[in-house]
Design a protein around this motif. Sequence first.
Motif, PDB file in Angstrom:
ATOM      1  N   LYS A 101      23.032  -1.284 -32.433  1.00 17.53           N
ATOM      2  CA  LYS A 101      24.093  -0.287 -32.461  1.00 17.53           C
ATOM      3  C   LYS A 101      23.783   0.801 -31.411  1.00 17.53           C
ATOM      4  O   LYS A 101      22.623   0.956 -31.026  1.00 17.53           O
ATOM      5  CB  LYS A 101      24.240   0.319 -33.864  1.00 17.53           C
ATOM      6  N   PRO A 102      24.799   1.547 -30.939  1.00 17.93           N
ATOM      7  CA  PRO A 102      26.204   1.212 -31.097  1.00 17.93           C
ATOM      8  C   PRO A 102      26.481  -0.142 -30.470  1.00 17.93           C
ATOM      9  O   PRO A 102      25.854  -0.511 -29.471  1.00 17.93           O
ATOM     10  CB  PRO A 102      26.932   2.343 -30.365  1.00 17.93           C
ATOM     11  N   VAL A 103      27.414  -0.869 -31.039  1.00 17.89           N
ATOM     12  CA  VAL A 103      27.608  -2.260 -30.658  1.00 17.89           C
ATOM     13  C   VAL A 103      27.875  -2.417 -29.167  1.00 17.89           C
ATOM     14  O   VAL A 103      27.477  -3.403 -28.559  1.00 17.89           O
ATOM     15  CB  VAL A 103      28.729  -2.889 -31.508  1.00 17.89           C
ATOM     16  N   THR A 104      28.516  -1.420 -28.549  1.00 20.78           N
ATOM     17  CA  THR A 104      28.785  -1.446 -27.118  1.00 20.78           C
ATOM     18  C   THR A 104      29.310  -0.067 -26.713  1.00 20.78           C
ATOM     19  O   THR A 104      29.134   0.899 -27.456  1.00 20.78           O
ATOM     20  CB  THR A 104      29.786  -2.571 -26.783  1.00 20.78           C
ATOM     21  N   LEU A 105      29.932   0.037 -25.540  1.00 20.29           N
ATOM     22  CA  LEU A 105      30.333   1.342 -25.017  1.00 20.29           C
ATOM     23  C   LEU A 105      31.589   1.906 -25.663  1.00 20.29           C
ATOM     24  O   LEU A 105      31.711   3.115 -25.829  1.00 20.29           O
ATOM     25  CB  LEU A 105      30.553   1.254 -23.503  1.00 20.29           C
ATOM     26  N   ASP A 106      32.534   1.041 -25.996  1.00 18.64           N
ATOM     27  CA  ASP A 106      33.799   1.519 -26.554  1.00 18.64           C
ATOM     28  C   ASP A 106      34.505   0.384 -27.289  1.00 18.64           C
ATOM     29  O   ASP A 106      34.049  -0.766 -27.291  1.00 18.64           O
ATOM     30  CB  ASP A 106      34.700   2.108 -25.464  1.00 18.64           C
ATOM     31  N   ALA A 107      35.625   0.707 -27.911  1.00 15.56           N
ATOM     32  CA  ALA A 107      36.336  -0.265 -28.734  1.00 15.56           C
ATOM     33  C   ALA A 107      36.863  -1.430 -27.907  1.00 15.56           C
ATOM     34  O   ALA A 107      36.848  -2.583 -28.362  1.00 15.56           O
ATOM     35  CB  ALA A 107      37.482   0.427 -29.478  1.00 15.56           C
ATOM     36  N   ALA A 108      37.330  -1.172 -26.695  1.00 15.04           N
ATOM     37  CA  ALA A 108      37.859  -2.248 -25.860  1.00 15.04           C
ATOM     38  C   ALA A 108      36.782  -3.290 -25.568  1.00 15.04           C
ATOM     39  O   ALA A 108      37.040  -4.499 -25.590  1.00 15.04           O
ATOM     40  CB  ALA A 108      38.414  -1.675 -24.556  1.00 15.04           C
ATOM     41  N   SER A 109      35.567  -2.834 -25.314  1.00 12.93           N
ATOM     42  CA  SER A 109      34.451  -3.751 -25.072  1.00 12.93           C
ATOM     43  C   SER A 109      34.138  -4.554 -26.324  1.00 12.93           C
ATOM     44  O   SER A 109      33.872  -5.764 -26.254  1.00 12.93           O
ATOM     45  CB  SER A 109      33.218  -2.966 -24.614  1.00 12.93           C
ATOM     46  N   CYS A 110      34.164  -3.905 -27.486  1.00 12.07           N
ATOM     47  CA  CYS A 110      33.905  -4.604 -28.742  1.00 12.07           C
ATOM     48  C   CYS A 110      34.962  -5.675 -28.998  1.00 12.07           C
ATOM     49  O   CYS A 110      34.646  -6.773 -29.470  1.00 12.07           O
ATOM     50  CB  CYS A 110      33.863  -3.612 -29.900  1.00 12.07           C
ATOM     51  N   GLU A 111      36.207  -5.385 -28.672  1.00 11.46           N
ATOM     52  CA  GLU A 111      37.271  -6.376 -28.845  1.00 11.46           C
ATOM     53  C   GLU A 111      37.031  -7.594 -27.953  1.00 11.46           C
ATOM     54  O   GLU A 111      37.281  -8.734 -28.361  1.00 11.46           O
ATOM     55  CB  GLU A 111      38.626  -5.737 -28.546  1.00 11.46           C
ATOM     56  N   ARG A 112      36.514  -7.364 -26.753  1.00 10.66           N
ATOM     57  CA  ARG A 112      36.185  -8.502 -25.883  1.00 10.66           C
ATOM     58  C   ARG A 112      35.047  -9.324 -26.477  1.00 10.66           C
ATOM     59  O   ARG A 112      35.050 -10.567 -26.410  1.00 10.66           O
ATOM     60  CB  ARG A 112      35.824  -8.013 -24.486  1.00 10.66           C
ATOM     61  N   MET A 113      34.071  -8.647 -27.083  1.00 14.83           N
ATOM     62  CA  MET A 113      32.967  -9.362 -27.729  1.00 14.83           C
ATOM     63  C   MET A 113      33.461 -10.223 -28.881  1.00 14.83           C
ATOM     64  O   MET A 113      32.988 -11.347 -29.093  1.00 14.83           O
ATOM     65  CB  MET A 113      31.910  -8.358 -28.195  1.00 14.83           C
ATOM     66  N   ILE A 114      34.420  -9.717 -29.631  1.00 16.61           N
ATOM     67  CA  ILE A 114      35.037 -10.507 -30.695  1.00 16.61           C
ATOM     68  C   ILE A 114      35.685 -11.754 -30.106  1.00 16.61           C
ATOM     69  O   ILE A 114      35.581 -12.856 -30.654  1.00 16.61           O
ATOM     70  CB  ILE A 114      36.069  -9.656 -31.471  1.00 16.61           C
ATOM     71  N   GLY A 115      36.328 -11.578 -28.956  1.00 15.69           N
ATOM     72  CA  GLY A 115      36.936 -12.715 -28.281  1.00 15.69           C
ATOM     73  C   GLY A 115      35.914 -13.760 -27.857  1.00 15.69           C
ATOM     74  O   GLY A 115      36.150 -14.965 -27.986  1.00 15.69           O
ATOM     75  N   TYR A 116      34.742 -13.310 -27.376  1.00 14.44           N
ATOM     76  CA  TYR A 116      33.694 -14.259 -26.977  1.00 14.44           C
ATOM     77  C   TYR A 116      33.196 -15.057 -28.184  1.00 14.44           C
ATOM     78  O   TYR A 116      32.973 -16.265 -28.091  1.00 14.44           O
ATOM     79  CB  TYR A 116      32.504 -13.527 -26.346  1.00 14.44           C
ATOM     80  N   ALA A 117      33.003 -14.370 -29.310  1.00 12.08           N
ATOM     81  CA  ALA A 117      32.516 -15.053 -30.510  1.00 12.08           C
ATOM     82  C   ALA A 117      33.504 -16.139 -30.947  1.00 12.08           C
ATOM     83  O   ALA A 117      33.101 -17.230 -31.363  1.00 12.08           O
ATOM     84  CB  ALA A 117      32.289 -14.050 -31.636  1.00 12.08           C
ATOM     85  N   ARG A 118      34.792 -15.859 -30.833  1.00 14.56           N
ATOM     86  CA  ARG A 118      35.805 -16.848 -31.188  1.00 14.56           C
ATOM     87  C   ARG A 118      35.860 -17.979 -30.158  1.00 14.56           C
ATOM     88  O   ARG A 118      35.952 -19.160 -30.522  1.00 14.56           O
ATOM     89  CB  ARG A 118      37.167 -16.166 -31.301  1.00 14.56           C
ATOM     90  N   GLU A 119      35.777 -17.612 -28.881  1.00 12.18           N
ATOM     91  CA  GLU A 119      35.844 -18.618 -27.816  1.00 12.18           C
ATOM     92  C   GLU A 119      34.712 -19.632 -27.928  1.00 12.18           C
ATOM     93  O   GLU A 119      34.926 -20.846 -27.769  1.00 12.18           O
ATOM     94  CB  GLU A 119      35.789 -17.927 -26.454  1.00 12.18           C
ATOM     95  N   TYR A 120      33.508 -19.133 -28.208  1.00 15.46           N
ATOM     96  CA  TYR A 120      32.337 -20.013 -28.247  1.00 15.46           C
ATOM     97  C   TYR A 120      31.978 -20.446 -29.680  1.00 15.46           C
ATOM     98  O   TYR A 120      30.971 -21.114 -29.884  1.00 15.46           O
ATOM     99  CB  TYR A 120      31.147 -19.329 -27.583  1.00 15.46           C
ATOM    100  N   ASN A 121      32.811 -20.037 -30.645  1.00 18.88           N
ATOM    101  CA  ASN A 121      32.662 -20.469 -32.038  1.00 18.88           C
ATOM    102  C   ASN A 121      31.240 -20.252 -32.547  1.00 18.88           C
ATOM    103  O   ASN A 121      30.606 -21.158 -33.089  1.00 18.88           O
ATOM    104  CB  ASN A 121      33.053 -21.944 -32.181  1.00 18.88           C
TER     105      ASN A 121
END
Length: 329
Positions: A101-121
């Motif tokens: 933590k903090p998980v990243t710099l801002d909410a937009a970056s965290c949303e991209r990280m969520i996208g990576y987790a879904r993309e790579y399952n």
Amino acid sequence: MRSITGTIHWGIIGCGDVCEVKSGPAFNKVSHSRLAAVMRRDLSKAEDYAKRHQVSKFYSDADALINDAEVNAIYIATPPSSHEAYTQAALKAGKPVYVEKPVTLDAASCERMIGYAREYNNKVSVAHYRRGLPLFRKVKELIHEGAIGQARLVTLRTLQPPASKIVTQTRDNWRIKPEISGGGLFHDLSPHQLDILYWIFGKPREVYGRSLNQSKQYEAPDFTMVEAVYDQHVAMNGVWAFNVSEKATEDLCEIIGDKGKLQFSFFRQSTITLVTDAGTESLEMEYPVNIQHPMIEAVTKFFRGEGPNPCSLEEALEVMKMMDQASKR
């Protein structure tokens, strides 16, 4: 979403101060878990850490650690500015991630990280490790069992001098460089506090915030205010000031209900004070030697398919949104 079969062989990216006691040693104390490799840009420091902690492999290149065939899970313990890129690289390599933590710099970056987790399952857990500590688990229990009746107000005061004793001090002082930390010292400490309130009360309905640079000692803000309203109209008022006198130092959270109140510290003490009509009771808690031990145990179980995610990226996103609101981003 895939799970690991057998022992988790961890690789740490960024084996700095946080990994000395808080987290690093715990990876070898958890069942089905082993610290296999560490990385730091300064190879001599990585080697020094590895020798002192009996780790067989050390690197100065993150990609080399991520692509080590023995390593099957990654712990990212670097400053926030590199969390997104390392998370994406690890997930692309097929390895689950435990990220600081903090998980990243801002909410937009965290949303991209969520996208990576879904993309790579694959799986990602966030190191909001105070969820696993007895003190905060007891606070949550007391609130939910109605020890203080219906919660009405949360007041949170984190008042520290510029050389705060509850903030890890480093030579480069990256925590006050917004391009690296996301903000100032508020970004270092508040994720723990805001996450616990989210964990207890859920997603806030309304959030208001303001940050100021009052002392002008560095580029980042040194004063932040946050107000929030949770379900059942529970109100929160928080103040973070890193520019006050040593004699004004305070680390106090009060949760006030219609039948009593709770008082506790987030960082310095391990006592809960419960005040009701029946009197005042002090509940003494203990912190583990390695403060992340309970969280790492839960993350290990999650990665092995034996338990739920102790803190998801989606949950960390809600905290990041509150921090962004306070920073007016």
